[in-house]
Design a protein around this motif. Structure first.
Motif, PDB file in Angstrom:
ATOM      1  N   SER A   1      -7.839  -5.436   1.573  1.00  0.00           N
ATOM      2  CA  SER A   1      -8.057  -4.107   1.000  1.00  0.00           C
ATOM      3  C   SER A   1      -9.405  -3.547   1.434  1.00  0.00           C
ATOM      4  O   SER A   1      -9.522  -2.380   1.822  1.00  0.00           O
ATOM      5  CB  SER A   1      -7.992  -4.204  -0.529  1.00  0.00           C
ATOM      6  OG  SER A   1      -8.370  -2.990  -1.135  1.00  0.00           O
TER       7      SER A   1
ATOM      8  N   PRO B   1      -5.011  -5.051  -5.293  1.00  0.00           N
ATOM      9  CA  PRO B   1      -4.388  -4.162  -4.308  1.00  0.00           C
ATOM     10  C   PRO B   1      -2.918  -3.897  -4.592  1.00  0.00           C
ATOM     11  O   PRO B   1      -2.159  -4.814  -4.908  1.00  0.00           O
ATOM     12  CB  PRO B   1      -4.540  -4.941  -2.993  1.00  0.00           C
ATOM     13  CG  PRO B   1      -5.667  -5.875  -3.235  1.00  0.00           C
ATOM     14  CD  PRO B   1      -5.555  -6.254  -4.681  1.00  0.00           C
TER      15      PRO B   1
ATOM     16  N   GLU C   1      -8.883   0.699  -5.588  1.00  0.00           N
ATOM     17  CA  GLU C   1      -9.295   0.213  -4.271  1.00  0.00           C
ATOM     18  C   GLU C   1     -10.365   1.115  -3.667  1.00  0.00           C
ATOM     19  O   GLU C   1     -11.323   0.625  -3.050  1.00  0.00           O
ATOM     20  CB  GLU C   1      -8.077   0.110  -3.354  1.00  0.00           C
ATOM     21  CG  GLU C   1      -7.130  -1.017  -3.726  1.00  0.00           C
ATOM     22  CD  GLU C   1      -6.002  -1.182  -2.735  1.00  0.00           C
ATOM     23  OE1 GLU C   1      -6.206  -1.872  -1.706  1.00  0.00           O
ATOM     24  OE2 GLU C   1      -4.916  -0.623  -2.979  1.00  0.00           O
TER      25      GLU C   1
END
Length: 378
Positions: free
Chosen positions: A34, A173, A357
């Motif tokens: 991520s 994620p 994120e």
């Protein structure tokens, strides 16, 4: 958004970073993927040093990072490979204790800034525990910044000698969206049928079969609730050295517990459950807990480590190693659909407070900028 191949503002070349993974557990590997995706999208050059099989699983190169295959920590060539990979880096970011220690060795004699993220605490007893504490001390004293995924880990880093320890924003994620009422989830029914949980409650636990996971307590609790009708089915996804001992108990006591080995569909397993169980002696920012709350699955977990901070009042928390408390909590929830619905709602609200994120990447990039502020111009 600056393309990865374009120069950065103010005439500087793109920031060159190296992300270092050891064996790479699921949480740290998913975090690095991520992070790599977000950094590349913001014009940062990212090299990931990890075993080749980690790239096959997590796809670092698919998001624009360069992969430098580095053997696992037990391989004597790993430090030399890391030193070569970090030669032209502006900054190195290592994840986990063993990866961090090897990175400290690889950067010896260089002034490259080192960021270390502690995703969890290493589990060991006796002499090995003392050895790991020595590694921790060496790492935190060498690191420019130590990021901990929980307040407990940040405090531990400070006590161990870190110059600069901060709480990390770490996202889970890509959570799988929960099904809506008018769109039944066929995957849930498929998973339950595969596991043999038709017409009975399904309880899911995910994690390696090791002593610190507390599965001996879980089996004690399963023995205590054998009188329920129907008897809940407990499914444990994971592999490890305790399998023979656990399997022997399951067979001898005729417990409704299945060990299904390591799985790559843990998200689907948790989403199919009536309850998720987390019985560990210590947890940091547990992926299982996050998956459960994202999926609106009620969670029963031990009140340890970073769990209370992570879940707030959105889960039933019990003392570690207390089989009766675990059995009572599970039994109450199975008999109280209103409480399960309340926990599902609270879980969704709690999950909405966790970092995204984008927020995770933004925090990390701000630290990178802070540590490389005086990089030479092109």
């Amino acid at each position: 958004m600056t393309p990865a191949s374009s120069p950065s503002p103010h005439g500087q070349s793109p920031l060159r970073t190296v992300q270092v993974l050891g064996g790479g557990n699921a949480a740290s590997s998913a975090h690095v993927r991520s992070l790599a995706a977000g950094l590349v999208a913001r014009g940062v050059r990212v090299t990931v040093c990890a075993p080749v099989e980690a790239d096959h699983t997590y796809g670092f190169t698919e998001v624009g990072a360069e992969l430098v295959p580095v053997p696992r920590s037990s391989d004597p060539c790993s430090v030399a490979a890391l030193r070569e990979a970090c030669t032209h880096a502006d900054l190195v970011h290592a994840h986990g204790l063993h990866a961090s220690f090897r990175t400290v060795l690889a950067l010896s004699g260089r002034r490259t800034p080192l960021v270390v993220t502690w995703h969890d605490r290493a589990h060991a007893e006796g002499a090995r525990a003392q050895f790991l504490r020595l590694l921790e001390r060496r790492v935190v004293k060498a690191a420019t910044v130590v990021l901990g995924t929980t307040s407990a880990l940040v405090d531990r880093a400070r006590r161990t000698g870190a110059r600069d320890a901060r709480l990390a924003a770490v996202a889970l994620p890509g959570p799988r969206p929960a099904p809506v009422a008018d769109d039944p989830d066929p995957m849930r029914s498929k998973v339950r049928a595969e596991l043999g949980a038709i017409g009975r409650p399904l309880l899911i636990a995910v994690g390696s079969l090791e002593p610190h996971r507390g599965y001996d307590t879980l089996l004690d609790a399963a023995h205590a609730w054998r009188g329920l009708d129907p008897v809940p089915l407990v499914v444990i996804a994971g592999e490890g050295p305790q399998r023979p001992v656990l399997q022997r108990r399951i067979e001898q006591e005729e417990l409704a517990v299945r060990l299904i080995g390591r799985r790559d569909d843990a998200t689907d397993l948790i989403a199919a459950a009536d309850l998720a169980l987390l019985t560990s002696r210590w947890e940091a920012r547990s992926v299982v807990a996050q998956e459960a709350l994202h999926a609106r699955v009620p969670l029963v977990a031990t009140r340890v480590g970073g769990i209370p901070e992570l879940v707030g009042d959105a889960a039933e928390l019990v003392p570690y190693g207390h089989a009766r408390a675990l059995a009572d909590a599970v039994t109450r929830l199975l008999q109280d659909p209103e409480r399960r619905a309340e926990l599902a709602e609270k879980g969704a609200r709690q999950a909405a407070t966790w970092p995204t994120e984008d927020e995770t990447v933004a925090q990390v990039l701000s630290i990178y900028d802070e540590l490389t502020l005086h990089r030479p111009f092109v």
